[in-house]
Design an enzyme around this catalytic site. Sequence first.
Site, short mmCIF file in Angstrom:
data_model
loop_
_atom_site.label_atom_id
_atom_site.label_comp_id
_atom_site.label_asym_id
_atom_site.label_seq_id
_atom_site.Cartn_x
_atom_site.Cartn_y
_atom_site.Cartn_z
N CYS A 137 14.54 10.20 -5.49
CA CYS A 137 13.96 9.87 -4.18
C CYS A 137 13.48 11.17 -3.54
CB CYS A 137 14.96 9.10 -3.31
SG CYS A 137 16.46 10.02 -2.89
N ASN A 143 17.42 13.02 -2.05
CA ASN A 143 18.62 12.88 -2.90
C ASN A 143 19.90 12.80 -2.06
OD1 ASN A 143 20.33 14.69 -5.59
ND2 ASN A 143 20.00 12.52 -5.39
N CYS A 172 20.16 9.68 0.16
CA CYS A 172 20.30 8.26 0.55
C CYS A 172 20.04 7.31 -0.62
CB CYS A 172 19.34 7.91 1.69
SG CYS A 172 19.63 8.83 3.22
N ARG A 173 18.78 7.16 -1.02
CA ARG A 173 18.45 6.12 -1.99
C ARG A 173 18.87 6.43 -3.41
NH1 ARG A 173 12.29 6.09 -0.50
NH2 ARG A 173 12.92 8.26 -0.14
N SER A 174 18.50 7.62 -3.93
CA SER A 174 18.84 7.88 -5.34
C SER A 174 20.35 8.07 -5.57
CB SER A 174 18.02 9.03 -5.92
OG SER A 174 18.22 10.25 -5.26
N ASP A 206 12.65 4.04 2.62
CA ASP A 206 13.46 5.18 3.04
C ASP A 206 14.28 4.80 4.28
OD1 ASP A 206 14.44 7.59 3.91
OD2 ASP A 206 12.55 8.67 3.71
#
Length: 156
Positions: free
Chosen positions: A8, A11, A13-15, A124
């Site tokens: 993401c 690195n 939150c999402r990934s 995001d």
Amino acid sequence: MSSVLFVCLGNICRSPTAHGVFQALVERQGLRDQIRVDSAGTGAWHAGESPDSRATQAAARRGYDLSQQVARQVVAADFDQFDYILAMDQANLAHLRQMKPEAYSGYLGLFLDFADCSESEVPDPYYGGGQGFEQVLDLVESASEGLLDAIRRGGR
Ligand code: 4NP
């Protein structure tokens, strides 16, 4: 042995969420020695940091542990290391396509290509409210199941 890198922007939150959820699925299926999982960000602002506490707490409520992860930036050598490099959104994917060596023979694409849903990007959640982190988890859980099926079928 297969290897998967989730990418993401930050690195944090999402990934890391994808990393933690997919790692848990891999372990539940007894595939820990066969599938390596990691995550990285296209940006370096948060390198060395733990995941965002909102992501860690939302994941923990569903039984996933993100607390041991440390953010890092994606590097060219990742293309030598990972069979699947999966971006959370189109901007991340465009960044990765620019980095990709011509000889890369793995799969570079959007993580949600593997999800059974109409969305193509994991939004995001960084500047939004808590619901954004729940949505990330919903999308990531769905795509993780599809990704594991694809790896099993593809045998990569
Ligand atoms: P991520 O979220 O890409 O899911 O880790 C973000 C984290 C930090 C920033 C942007 C997105 N930031 O601009 O610092």
